[in-house]
Design an enzyme around this catalytic site. Structure first.
Site, PDB file in Angstrom:
ATOM      1  N   LYS A 113       0.849  -1.181   0.000  1.00 20.83           N
ATOM      2  CA  LYS A 113       0.000   0.000   0.000  1.00 20.83           C
ATOM      3  C   LYS A 113       0.885   1.230   0.000  1.00 20.83           C
ATOM      4  O   LYS A 113       1.659   1.454   0.938  1.00 20.83           O
ATOM      5  CB  LYS A 113      -0.914  -0.016   1.224  1.00 20.83           C
ATOM      6  CG  LYS A 113      -1.806   1.201   1.289  1.00 20.83           C
ATOM      7  CD  LYS A 113      -2.907   1.032   2.297  1.00 20.83           C
ATOM      8  CE  LYS A 113      -3.733   2.294   2.389  1.00 20.83           C
ATOM      9  NZ  LYS A 113      -4.764   2.185   3.413  1.00 20.83           N
ATOM     10  N   ARG A 158     -10.922   9.726   1.481  1.00 22.37           N
ATOM     11  CA  ARG A 158     -10.871  10.379   2.803  1.00 22.37           C
ATOM     12  C   ARG A 158     -12.020  11.373   2.948  1.00 22.37           C
ATOM     13  O   ARG A 158     -12.545  11.580   4.032  1.00 22.37           O
ATOM     14  CB  ARG A 158      -9.507  11.040   3.003  1.00 22.37           C
ATOM     15  CG  ARG A 158      -8.406   9.979   3.087  1.00 22.37           C
ATOM     16  CD  ARG A 158      -7.010  10.568   3.183  1.00 22.37           C
ATOM     17  NE  ARG A 158      -6.007   9.503   3.097  1.00 22.37           N
ATOM     18  CZ  ARG A 158      -4.719   9.724   2.911  1.00 22.37           C
ATOM     19  NH1 ARG A 158      -4.254  10.958   2.794  1.00 22.37           N
ATOM     20  NH2 ARG A 158      -3.874   8.707   2.842  1.00 22.37           N
ATOM     21  N   LYS A 209      -2.096  -1.566  -4.095  1.00 21.89           N
ATOM     22  CA  LYS A 209      -2.942  -0.375  -4.051  1.00 21.89           C
ATOM     23  C   LYS A 209      -2.106   0.882  -4.067  1.00 21.89           C
ATOM     24  O   LYS A 209      -1.137   0.926  -3.305  1.00 21.89           O
ATOM     25  CB  LYS A 209      -3.750  -0.454  -2.757  1.00 21.89           C
ATOM     26  CG  LYS A 209      -4.599   0.721  -2.469  1.00 21.89           C
ATOM     27  CD  LYS A 209      -5.330   0.487  -1.185  1.00 21.89           C
ATOM     28  CE  LYS A 209      -6.125   1.721  -0.879  1.00 21.89           C
ATOM     29  NZ  LYS A 209      -6.456   1.817   0.493  1.00 21.89           N
ATOM     30  N   SER A 241     -10.124   5.429  -5.081  1.00 22.44           N
ATOM     31  CA  SER A 241     -11.092   6.511  -5.274  1.00 22.44           C
ATOM     32  C   SER A 241     -10.631   7.545  -6.300  1.00 22.44           C
ATOM     33  O   SER A 241     -11.422   7.980  -7.141  1.00 22.44           O
ATOM     34  CB  SER A 241     -11.368   7.169  -3.923  1.00 22.44           C
ATOM     35  OG  SER A 241     -10.161   7.598  -3.321  1.00 22.44           O
TER      36      SER A 241
END
Ligand code: PBG
Length: 342
Positions: free
Chosen positions: A206, A216, A261, A287
Site C-alpha cells: 500500500k 478520505r 494499491k 477513489s
C-alpha cells in the site's frame, strides 16, 4: 541490424501478417488472452449512520449508504452475482477519539451492516477493512504518541478490531494499516478465537498515495488527517523491490490473498508480484482513479468502455480480481455484451 543499428524490418513479411488474426470479430475473440468477468469484481461500499443516503462531492455517482438501504444495495449487487463487497464506514465525528475506540464497539456501523447483510444474503463475501483511521480524531491508521505512529501498541487494537468484525460475520479481514507484523498478529488472534476459516486479504503493498483523497472525503477522515502524511507507514511510490519484501513477509505471516494499491499507475508492481509469488493477488482501483475516469466520462471526454478497458488491463497485469467503485456498472456492461454476442 542495418546501418546505425536500426533493424532491417520483418524478414518474414509478407508471409507473416499480424493483422490476419485481427480481421474478423470471431477471430479476435478466439485469440483474446484475458477476459474480465463479474467473478473478478469486488465492490467497495461506503456506509453512514445518517438515515438518508448522501452523495460524495469528490466521487460523482457514488453515495454513502444508510443502514436502512444497505440490504437493497447488496440485492442489486447480487442481481449481477458480484462475489464480494468491501465495507467502509463514515463514522460520526462525536465517537472519534485518540485511540479509535469505536473500532471495538460491537454495535458500530460496520458490525451492524455486516449483521444486516448476513441475515438477508449469505452468499456474498463480506470484506472489512482493519485500520483505525475511520475512528481516530487525528485520522491516522494507528495510535500516536509524541508524533510517532506506534506499531506494536496499534497491533493490539487491530487484533481486537479484526475479532470484532469476524464475530459480526465478516468473511475476509483486510488489514490496510501497514503496521509491521499485523498479519501474524491478526491470524493468531483469529485462530485463538475460533475463526480459523476467516480469510485475510492483506493490503500488503500500500503506497502513500495522493489518489486516496476522494476516499478520505467519503469517510470523513480528511478533516481529521488535515495536512499530515501517512509516509511513515505507507510505501514510497518510487519503490518497487520493497513491495516484494512486503508481500513475502505477509505471506509468511499467513495472508491468504494480497492486494496492491493504488491500481492503474502501479501495474508494474502488480505484474512483478503475481509473477514472483503466484498467490491470489488483487488490485484496488482507488477513489482517485474512479474520480478521474468518472469525471471524464461525465464530460463525454471518454466513453464508458474505458471502464472495461481499465479493468481488463488489471487482469492482463496479473490481478485475480479488482476492487472497483465501478463494479456495478462493469457487471451491467458485461451482462449486456454477453447478450449481444449471443
Ligand atoms: C484506510 C484506507 C484507505 C483506503 C482504503 N482503506 C485510505 C488511506 O489509507 O488513507 C483508500 C481507498 C481509496 O482511495 O479508494 N486505511
Amino acid at each position: 541490424m542495418g546501418k546505425n543499428n536500426i533493424p532491417n524490418g520483418n524478414p518474414s513479411f509478407p508471409s507473416t501478417r499480424m493483422r490476419r488474426n485481427r480481421l474478423n470479430n470471431w477471430s479476435r475473440r478466439l485469440i483474446q488472452e484475458n477476459k474480465l468477468s463479474t467473478d473478478d469484481l469486488i465492490w467497495p461500499i461506503f456506509i453512514t449512520d445518517k438515515n438518508k443516503k448522501s452523495s460524495i462531492d469528490s466521487m460523482p455517482g457514488i453515495f454513502r449508504i444508510p443502514l436502512n438501504e444497505i440490504v437493497d444495495v447488496i440485492g442489486e449487487s447480487q442481481n449481477y452475482d458480484i462475489p464480494a463487497i468491501a465495507l467502509f464506514p463514515e463514522t460520526n465525528p462525536n465517537v472519534k477519539d485518540e485511540l479509535g475506540s469505536e473500532a471495538l464497539n460491537e454495535n458500530n456501523l460496520i458490525c451492524e451492516a455486516i449483521k444486516l447483510i448476513k441475515k438477508n444474503y449469505n452468499s456474498v463475501g463480506i470484506i472489512t477493512d482493519v485500520a483505525l483511521d475511520p475512528y481516530t480524531s487525528h485520522g491516522h491508521d494507528g495510535i500516536i504518541k509524541n508524533n510517532e505512529i506506534l506499531n506494536d501498541e496499534t497491533l493490539d487494537m487491530l487484533g481486537k478490531q479484526a475479532i470484532n468484525q469476524a464475530k459480526s460475520g465478516a468473511d475476509i479481514i483486510a488489514p490496510s494499516d501497514m503496521m509491521d507484523g499485523r498479519v501474524n498478529h491478526i491470524r493468531t488472534e483469529l485462530d485463538k478465537n475460533g475463526f480459523h476459516n476467516t480469510q485475510i486479504m492483506s493490503y500488503a503493498v500500500k503506497y502513500a498515495s495522493n489518489f486516496y483523497g476522494p476516499f478520505r472525503n467519503a469517510i470523513g477522515s480528511e478533516i481529521n488527517l488535515s495536512k499530515k502524511s501517512k509516509k511513515s507507514y505507507q510505501m514510497d511510490y518510487a519503490n518497487s523491490d520493497e513491495a516484494l519484501r512486503e508481500v513475502s513477509l505477509d505471506i509468511s505471516e499467513g495472508a491468504d490473498m494480497i492486494m496492491v494499491k493504488p491500481g492503474m499507475p502501479y501495474l508494474d508492481i502488480l505484474y512483478r508480484i503475481k509473477s514472483t509469488f503466484k498467490i491470489p493477488t488483487y488490485a484496488y482501483q482507488v477513489s482517485g482513479e474512479y474520480s478521474m475516469l468518472m469525471s471524464a466520462i461525465k464530460n463525454n471526454y471518454l466513453s464508458n468502455n474505458s471502464i472495461i478497458e481499465a479493468l481488463t488491463c488489471f487482469k492482463r497485469a496479473g490481478a485475480d480480481g479488482i476492487l472497483t467503485y465501478f463494479a456495478l456498472e462493469a457487471a451491467q456492461i458485461l451482462k449486456n455484451d454477453f447478450i449481444n454476442i449471443i
